[in-house]
Enzyme design. Structure first.
Site, PDB file in Angstrom:
ATOM      1  N   CYS A  97      23.931 167.017 -78.149  1.00 42.43           N
ATOM      2  CA  CYS A  97      24.973 167.486 -77.231  1.00 42.43           C
ATOM      3  C   CYS A  97      24.338 168.124 -75.984  1.00 42.43           C
ATOM      4  CB  CYS A  97      25.926 168.431 -77.942  1.00 42.43           C
ATOM      5  SG  CYS A  97      27.518 168.594 -77.080  1.00 42.43           S
ATOM      6  N   HIS A 154      27.556 166.159 -83.069  1.00 43.99           N
ATOM      7  CA  HIS A 154      27.196 167.216 -84.008  1.00 43.99           C
ATOM      8  C   HIS A 154      27.461 166.715 -85.426  1.00 43.99           C
ATOM      9  CE1 HIS A 154      26.749 170.233 -80.884  1.00 43.99           C
ATOM     10  NE2 HIS A 154      27.930 169.918 -80.396  1.00 43.99           N
TER      11      HIS A 154
END
Length: 508
Positions: A336, A420
């Site tokens: 991310c 994630h």
């Protein structure tokens, strides 16, 4: 049973989250329909529910402990700090504003109404609701606008138990002082204490518990022993100051060494829990270039302030170390915000408002931040293994080269993804670590039997066992069914004996 209680704490990271999860698991095993609730959470560890709402990762874990589907109403207000002065406000799973402390005050009434409605909805649907407080209830400078601690308890007439971490020291002063700083009507709802992380001789602790009862008029409802490995889904980066997970393996050729950049605004560091649980993998958090020297894998994790944390990475020399690793073919993984840092260019007029910023240039990617936030639960595959994860980001990555890697790309030994939770997929994690080990020249072989989901369930069962074995569960049931006992004494700051009578008690 039909009731609710609030688990408050003397400090952040005192044990509120794990105690709430433990009570939820204990009640669920007793056949009680139970749900967790945290009115307002300040955390950079969040999760996406099945219906696309963003909530605190700890509340997601607590719902799993309760055996129920995680929902936005379990954490109606989530604050995600982007700097020392500004936070994104997530209301019922969706971002609604980016504010400083003064601007936040203008939202308070709207948030208070959402909190009240969410708790009422849960109480109508479940037999019991276990509420978790935020920080400490004795933050007297914040009491007037409080919606998460005694403000919530007063509004919903909730009995309160206060947990203190004895491993930090000063637990008796912290428990006594917490009650003593509250106004009498708030004190009337504080029904007892829980001591957390005790290791030592119980006979030496007992006199202190009795003196605390005499000074406050309130019992200690239990003493939870120290238990290692209970840091799954921590919501506070304070947890990184302690060892996370099990004992580190001895360093050797069969040990895989992972260094994680500990950004000032690190987010979703729970991604690394799955690595810590893998036998033979050692995970360390790094704050300088020297911390990366012997690492087989460097991870740039999520960040709530990508541009600012990239500046930090450059300022302490870690960026240069990561660039050298990439040139040498040594593995680097960006997740991310960390993935965004590996890009050639970052265009950010949303989060940092810094405009165009050079990334590390290690992946053929350009990142553009948009006003809309991506919240998703994607599925895909890598290394021939099924993978699912979750996305929480404003930055949109445009890939123009390299090899596919989940939704991102790989160039040599540099990997990047916005997903994630990917490492929680056992097959993918083992295949990825085997790839890393081969590139690093390690003899490490992932354990084929390691199940992260199974470990999580066992951990939640341990939390339920701790509650069942070490807390006065009869007292917990009485609080849930009848509220705080009537006539709890008022504790005066400064050590004066408790005064009889504490005002309205909310039930007998």
């Amino acid at each position: 049973m039909s009731g609710a209680l609030l688990v408050a704490g003397t400090t952040s990271d005192a044990g509120k989250s794990v105690l709430t999860a433990g009570i939820c698991r204990w009640l669920a095993r007793e056949g009680v329909r139970v749900a967790p609730f945290k009115a307002q959470n300040m955390s950079l560890n969040s999760m996406v529910t099945a219906d696309g709402a963003e909530i605190g990762r700890a509340q997601y874990m607590q719902a799993q402990a309760a055996g129920v589907t995680p929902r936005a109403v379990m954490n109606p207000v989530l604050l995600k700090p982007g700097s020392d002065r500004r936070s994104q406000v997530v209301l019922l799973g969706r971002p609604v504003a980016d504010v400083d402390a003064l601007e936040y005050g203008a939202l308070k009434e709207r948030l208070r109404e959402a909190v009240a409605a969410s708790l009422a909805e849960l109480r109508s649907a479940y037999d019991a609701v276990i509420c978790e407080g935020a920080g400490s209830p004795a933050e007297i400078n914040l009491r007037a606008g409080d919606i998460a601690n005694m403000g919530l308890a007063r509004a919903a007439d909730l009995p309160v138990i206060v947990v203190g971490d004895i491993d930090r020291g000063g637990v008796f002063a912290a428990l006594y002082g917490t009650v003593g700083l509250l106004e009498p009507a708030d004190q009337a709802l504080v029904a007892g204490f829980v001591i957390n992380k005790f290791r030592g001789a119980s006979e030496l602790l007992a006199p202190g518990l009795e003196q605390l009862r005499m000074l406050t008029g309130r019992p200690t409802l239990g003493v939870l022993p120290w238990q290692s490995g209970l840091y799954l889904d921590a919501e506070d980066s304070l947890a990184l100051d302690a060892a996370r997970g099990g004992a580190e393996a001895p360093y050797g050729k069969e040990t895989l060494r992972v260094a994680v950049a500990r950004f000032p605004r690190i987010s979703n560091f729970t991604d690394l829990d799955a690595l810590r649980c893998e036998p033979g993998v050692v995970v360390r958090y790094a704050t300088g270039a020297g911390d990366l020297a012997d690492a087989d894998l460097v991870v740039l994790p999520g960040s709530r302030a990508t541009v600012s944390d990239l500046r930090w990475l450059r300022g302490n020399g870690m960026a240069g170390a990561v660039e050298r690793r990439a040139r040498e073919g040594r593995p680097v993984l960006g997740i991310c915000g960390g993935y965004q840092m590996l890009a050639e260019r970052i265009e950010d007029d949303v989060e940092s408002r810094a405009g165009v910023v050079d990334g590390l240039g290690l992946l053929p990617v350009r990142v553009r931040f948009g006003a809309d936030k991506t919240l998703a639960r994607p599925r895909g595959s890598a290394y021939g293994k099924d993978v699912d994860g979750y996305e929480i980001h404003h930055g949109i990555a445009e890939v123009h080269g390299g090899e596919p890697f989940l939704d991102g790309c790989r160039d040599g030994a540099v990997y990047g993804t916005t997903w994630h939770g990917a490492l929680e997929n056992d097959g993918f994690r083992r295949a990825f670590l085997a790839d890393v080990a081969a590139r690093a020249g390690r003899d490490f072989t992932p354990a084929p039997a390691t199940s992260f989901a199974g470990l999580r369930e066992r951990t939640l069962d341990v939390l339920g066992d701790l509650v069942a074995e070490h807390l006065d569960t009869g007292a917990l049931r009485r609080l849930l069914e009848g509220g705080a006992p009537a006539g709890l004494p008022v504790v005066a700051p400064g050590g004066a004996p408790p005064a009889p009578g504490g005002g309205s008690s909310g039930g007998g």
